[in-house]
Enzyme design. Structure first.
Site, PDB file in Angstrom:
ATOM      1  N   LYS A 246       0.863  -1.280  -0.153  1.00 14.56           N
ATOM      2  CA  LYS A 246      -0.038  -0.039   0.132  1.00 14.56           C
ATOM      3  C   LYS A 246       0.652   1.248   0.115  1.00 14.56           C
ATOM      4  O   LYS A 246       0.574   2.048  -0.794  1.00 14.56           O
ATOM      5  CB  LYS A 246      -0.887  -0.138   1.285  1.00 14.56           C
ATOM      6  CG  LYS A 246      -1.282   1.483   1.479  1.00 14.56           C
ATOM      7  CD  LYS A 246      -1.991   1.242   3.055  1.00 14.56           C
ATOM      8  CE  LYS A 246      -2.672   2.858   3.332  1.00 14.56           C
ATOM      9  NZ  LYS A 246      -1.410   3.343   4.350  1.00 14.56           N
ATOM     10  N   ASN A 247       1.917   1.300   0.920  1.00 17.28           N
ATOM     11  CA  ASN A 247       2.604   2.518   1.079  1.00 17.28           C
ATOM     12  C   ASN A 247       3.340   2.675  -0.180  1.00 17.28           C
ATOM     13  O   ASN A 247       4.370   3.904  -0.212  1.00 17.28           O
ATOM     14  CB  ASN A 247       3.281   2.699   2.365  1.00 17.28           C
ATOM     15  CG  ASN A 247       2.352   2.753   3.548  1.00 17.28           C
ATOM     16  OD1 ASN A 247       1.232   3.481   3.166  1.00 17.28           O
ATOM     17  ND2 ASN A 247       2.671   2.611   4.734  1.00 17.28           N
TER      18      ASN A 247
ATOM     19  N   CYS B 100      -4.993   8.661   8.371  1.00 15.42           N
ATOM     20  CA  CYS B 100      -5.588   8.145   9.939  1.00 15.42           C
ATOM     21  C   CYS B 100      -4.957   9.229  10.844  1.00 15.42           C
ATOM     22  O   CYS B 100      -3.838   9.902  10.616  1.00 15.42           O
ATOM     23  CB  CYS B 100      -4.718   7.050  10.258  1.00 15.42           C
ATOM     24  SG  CYS B 100      -5.109   5.614   9.360  1.00 15.42           S
TER      25      CYS B 100
ATOM     26  N   ARG C 100       0.672  15.341  12.508  1.00 11.54           N
ATOM     27  CA  ARG C 100       1.520  14.491  11.398  1.00 11.54           C
ATOM     28  C   ARG C 100       1.866  15.770  10.309  1.00 11.54           C
ATOM     29  O   ARG C 100       1.347  16.101   9.354  1.00 11.54           O
ATOM     30  CB  ARG C 100       0.757  13.740  10.599  1.00 11.54           C
ATOM     31  CG  ARG C 100       0.429  12.580  11.429  1.00 11.54           C
ATOM     32  CD  ARG C 100      -0.595  11.318  10.697  1.00 11.54           C
ATOM     33  NE  ARG C 100       0.228  10.792   9.772  1.00 11.54           N
ATOM     34  CZ  ARG C 100      -0.435   9.674   8.871  1.00 11.54           C
ATOM     35  NH1 ARG C 100      -1.497   9.416   8.966  1.00 11.54           N
ATOM     36  NH2 ARG C 100       0.603   9.089   8.199  1.00 11.54           N
TER      37      ARG C 100
ATOM     38  N   ASP D  67       3.706   0.864  12.069  1.00 17.13           N
ATOM     39  CA  ASP D  67       2.482   0.113  11.523  1.00 17.13           C
ATOM     40  C   ASP D  67       2.159  -1.226  12.064  1.00 17.13           C
ATOM     41  O   ASP D  67       1.230  -1.692  11.770  1.00 17.13           O
ATOM     42  CB  ASP D  67       2.455   0.322   9.934  1.00 17.13           C
ATOM     43  CG  ASP D  67       2.628   1.628   9.204  1.00 17.13           C
ATOM     44  OD1 ASP D  67       2.320   2.678  10.021  1.00 17.13           O
ATOM     45  OD2 ASP D  67       3.043   1.771   8.260  1.00 17.13           O
TER      46      ASP D  67
ATOM     47  N   ARG E  59      -9.312   0.582   3.497  1.00 17.22           N
ATOM     48  CA  ARG E  59      -8.050   1.240   2.959  1.00 17.22           C
ATOM     49  C   ARG E  59      -6.763   0.852   2.847  1.00 17.22           C
ATOM     50  O   ARG E  59      -5.951   1.234   1.998  1.00 17.22           O
ATOM     51  CB  ARG E  59      -7.860   2.592   3.818  1.00 17.22           C
ATOM     52  CG  ARG E  59      -8.826   4.037   3.800  1.00 17.22           C
ATOM     53  CD  ARG E  59      -8.372   4.961   4.371  1.00 17.22           C
ATOM     54  NE  ARG E  59      -7.282   5.204   4.213  1.00 17.22           N
ATOM     55  CZ  ARG E  59      -6.260   5.719   5.175  1.00 17.22           C
ATOM     56  NH1 ARG E  59      -6.528   5.673   6.562  1.00 17.22           N
ATOM     57  NH2 ARG E  59      -4.866   5.901   4.700  1.00 17.22           N
TER      58      ARG E  59
HETATM   59  N1  EPU Z   1       7.366  14.440  10.416  1.00 13.13           N
HETATM   60  C1  EPU Z   1       7.709  15.711  10.601  1.00 13.13           C
HETATM   61  N2  EPU Z   1       7.674  16.453   9.410  1.00 13.13           N
HETATM   62  C2  EPU Z   1       7.426  15.932   8.339  1.00 13.13           C
HETATM   63  C3  EPU Z   1       7.161  14.723   8.120  1.00 13.13           C
HETATM   64  C4  EPU Z   1       7.075  13.816   9.115  1.00 13.13           C
HETATM   65  O1  EPU Z   1       7.572  15.998  11.769  1.00 13.13           O
HETATM   66  O2  EPU Z   1       7.493  16.972   7.278  1.00 13.13           O
HETATM   67  C5  EPU Z   1       7.325  13.335  11.614  1.00 13.13           C
HETATM   68  C6  EPU Z   1       5.858  12.755  11.500  1.00 13.13           C
HETATM   69  O3  EPU Z   1       5.065  13.477  12.553  1.00 13.13           O
HETATM   70  C7  EPU Z   1       6.142  11.490  12.437  1.00 13.13           C
HETATM   71  C8  EPU Z   1       7.633  11.044  11.489  1.00 13.13           C
HETATM   72  O4  EPU Z   1       8.245  12.262  11.279  1.00 13.13           O
HETATM   73  O5  EPU Z   1       6.498  11.318  13.728  1.00 13.13           O
HETATM   74  C9  EPU Z   1       7.670   9.959  10.640  1.00 13.13           C
HETATM   75  O6  EPU Z   1       6.552  10.392   9.418  1.00 13.13           O
HETATM   76  P1  EPU Z   1       6.775  10.029   7.917  1.00 13.13           P
HETATM   77  O7  EPU Z   1       6.913  11.223   7.361  1.00 13.13           O
HETATM   78  O8  EPU Z   1       7.851   9.090   7.804  1.00 13.13           O
HETATM   79  O9  EPU Z   1       5.366   9.367   7.949  1.00 13.13           O
HETATM   80  P2  EPU Z   1       4.555   9.212   6.621  1.00 13.13           P
HETATM   81  O10 EPU Z   1       5.384   9.497   5.220  1.00 13.13           O
HETATM   82  O11 EPU Z   1       3.623  10.543   6.768  1.00 13.13           O
HETATM   83  C10 EPU Z   1       4.341   7.062   6.181  1.00 13.13           C
HETATM   84  C11 EPU Z   1       3.220   5.911   5.969  1.00 13.13           C
HETATM   85  C12 EPU Z   1       2.676   5.512   7.178  1.00 13.13           C
HETATM   86  C13 EPU Z   1       3.797   5.072   8.397  1.00 13.13           C
HETATM   87  C14 EPU Z   1       4.947   6.048   8.305  1.00 13.13           C
HETATM   88  C15 EPU Z   1       6.276   5.663   9.147  1.00 13.13           C
HETATM   89  C16 EPU Z   1       2.384   6.211   3.841  1.00 13.13           C
HETATM   90  C17 EPU Z   1       1.277   6.835   3.073  1.00 13.13           C
HETATM   91  N3  EPU Z   1       2.330   6.299   5.084  1.00 13.13           N
HETATM   92  O12 EPU Z   1       3.810   8.080   6.671  1.00 13.13           O
HETATM   93  O13 EPU Z   1       1.665   4.568   7.005  1.00 13.13           O
HETATM   94  O14 EPU Z   1       3.325   4.954   9.565  1.00 13.13           O
HETATM   95  O15 EPU Z   1       5.550   6.435   6.950  1.00 13.13           O
HETATM   96  O16 EPU Z   1       6.858   4.323   8.627  1.00 13.13           O
HETATM   97  O17 EPU Z   1       3.346   5.810   3.210  1.00 13.13           O
HETATM   98  C18 EPU Z   1      -0.029   3.181   7.706  1.00 13.13           C
HETATM   99  O18 EPU Z   1       0.301   2.549   6.534  1.00 13.13           O
HETATM  100  O19 EPU Z   1      -0.825   2.670   8.478  1.00 13.13           O
HETATM  101  C19 EPU Z   1       0.744   4.531   7.853  1.00 13.13           C
HETATM  102  C20 EPU Z   1       0.243   5.375   8.629  1.00 13.13           C
END
Ligand code: EPU
Length: 428
Positions: free
Chosen positions: A22-23, A116, A121, A304, A396
């Site tokens: 998915k991701n 979610c 975030r 996750d 989802r």
């Molecule tokens: N963060 C910041 N600033 C940013 C971006 C992230 O402070 O600009 C912080 C976030 O708040 C968090 C950490 O950095 O504490 C990591 O966030 P990341 O950006 O890596 O997460 P994401 O890209 O928003 C993806 C997956 C998530 C998964 C996370 C961590 C997707 C669409 N989502 O989210 O997946 O938990 O990486 O591996 O790829 C899920 O599949 O259930 C899910 C939530």
């Protein structure tokens, strides 16, 4: 609106095939915007997030043809259409339209993403990257406006290791002028998958999978064919379900190396397993021993899978401490698990799980995707019937979860909710 019902106590046996990640999927689809000709992606999971992104590609003029798990995207008529509202609000990954449209059209207008609710975030690191490449970014009434005269490669240090920011900056930088270096980049397998697609499209990217990614901008990108990697989180979810309620479960279409931290913890608990090329055989032995887990960026224990793992710990002897360092607020499953008889205390942001306890079926709500997975596993372990509402969240991210569990021998089915139940759910 449907609810899921699970009669616990049926032992899981047999084989489950894992879908595409998915991701990865949610980044590969927007990445296709950058090509000038047809992109075909194979092995996509049939989940609602993929459908929503397909609709968004059509909104900006893409021609999208879905043929089961294969999607053909013709990006040649795409235009730089603003997407301030509507479907972009449905999922977090719509933020990849920012990087891809910026890379292609030098501008993008995208509503702040949904997804979610895991606590704050922010997307400040994505924006920092776009600005460093020469874009001006403003937030106007809940939509992010990004405009650049031209994008010029530069050195970008991420203050937080972020999957989303790493991918988004790659998308924006592949056609920028000159060299971009992303330092403190995330290393998740999904990032490698996106870089593989971009490379097949003609991009020049080095160092993916390490914390320094180097990108040499190119003038144009062409179409290609790409097969997605298997979903390590779905595979991990079934591995945990097998440990919780299985006898002999084969997880097929998995890259075991992507799950090393999780498999190590399962082994520490006493779960026996064998890994082959693309399969994992899980043969749990009781009793299980508790372990502590702390989520970290890849290759650490994935956030996750923290919630499904918490459910498994209710069955283990002694106390296990679960700490999520990525999303401290990702504890929405705890109250629901307590309704099912789990003994879990939350202290200083950690969940302290005491076991073993026999879970009891109850009416519970999935209030986000992986919390939903943790409740499904709890339902498989519980006495009696567990009723889960909030299936939108589960759908989802998990393709055909009911069918896959049925095939493994679980007694699980879906029913339409009554009007009264829908009203109760909406007010909860
Ligand atoms: N963060 C910041 N600033 C940013 C971006 C992230 O402070 O600009 C912080 C976030 O708040 C968090 C950490 O950095 O504490 C990591 O966030 P990341 O950006 O890596 O997460 P994401 O890209 O928003 C993806 C997956 C998530 C998964 C996370 C961590 C997707 C669409 N989502 O989210 O997946 O938990 O990486 O591996 O790829 C899920 O599949 O259930 C899910 C939530």
């Amino acid at each position: 609106m449907e609810k899921m019902l699970i009669e616990g106590g049926h032992t899981l046996n047999g084989k489950v095939r894992i879908s595409g990640a998915k991701n990865s999927a949610v980044a590969l689809l927007p990445a296709a915007i950058l090509a000038d000709s047809d992109v075909t992606i194979e092995g996509l999971p049939e989940i609602s997030d993929v459908n929503t992104l397909g609709d968004l590609l059509e909104e900006i003029g893409g021609k999208v043809k879905q043929d089961g798990q294969t999607v053909h995207i013709d990006p040649s008529q795409m235009v730089s259409m603003p997407l301030p509202n509507g479907k972009v609000k449905k999922l977090r990954a719509s933020y990849y339209f920012m990087g891809a449209m910026l890379g292609k059209f030098n501008q993008a207008v995208i509503g702040l993403p949904g997804g979610c609710n895991l606590g704050p975030r922010p997307i400040d690191q994505h924006i920092k990257g776009f600005e460093a490449l020469g874009a001006e970014v403003t937030n106007e009434q809940g939509a992010i406006y990004i405009r650049a005269k031209e994008l010029v490669g530069t050195r970008i240090y991420l203050d937080v290791v972020s999957v989303g920011a790493t991918i988004n900056i790659m998308l924006a930088a592949v056609k920028a002028k000159g060299k971009t270096i992303i330092e403190n980049a995330a290393k998740e397998p999904e990032i490698i998958d996106v870089a593989t697609l971009l490379t097949n499209m003609g991009a020049k990217i080095k160092g993916v999978g390490t914390d320094v990614i180097r990108i040499e901008g190119v003038e144009s990108l062409h179409g290609c064919r790409h097969t997605i990697i298997p979903d390590r989180i779905e595979a991990g979810t079934y591995a945990i379900a097998a440990a919780a309620a299985g006898n002999e479960v084969i997880i097929d279409n998995v890259i075991p190396q992507h799950l090393e931290s999780v498999l190590a913890k399962l082994r520490e608990m006493g779960v026996e397993m064998q890994a082959a090329d693309e399969q994992l055989l899980i043969t749990p032995k009781n009793p299980l021993k508790s372990v502590d887990i702390k989520t970290l960026v890849y290759p650490g224990f994935p956030t996750d899978l923290q919630q499904p793992f918490t459910t498994l710990l209710t069955k283990a002897e002694n106390t296990g401490v679960v700490t999520d360092t990525i999303y401290s607020g990702r504890l929405k499953h705890i109250d629901e698990l307590r309704r099912m008889n789990a003994i879990i205390k939350v202290e200083g942001g950690s969940a302290i799980v005491s076991g073993p306890v026999q879970l009891e079926g109850a009416r519970v709500t999935a209030n986000e995707l992986r919390a939903g997975a943790s409740l499904v596993i709890a339902g498989l372990m519980a006495n009696g019937i567990t009723e889960i509402t909030g299936l939108d969240h589960i759908d989802r991210g998990y393709e055909k979860i009911t069918e896959k569990l049925l095939n493994l021998g679980a007694n699980v089915w879906r029913e339409e909710m009554t009007d009264h139940e829908i009203e109760q759910f909406q007010n909860s």
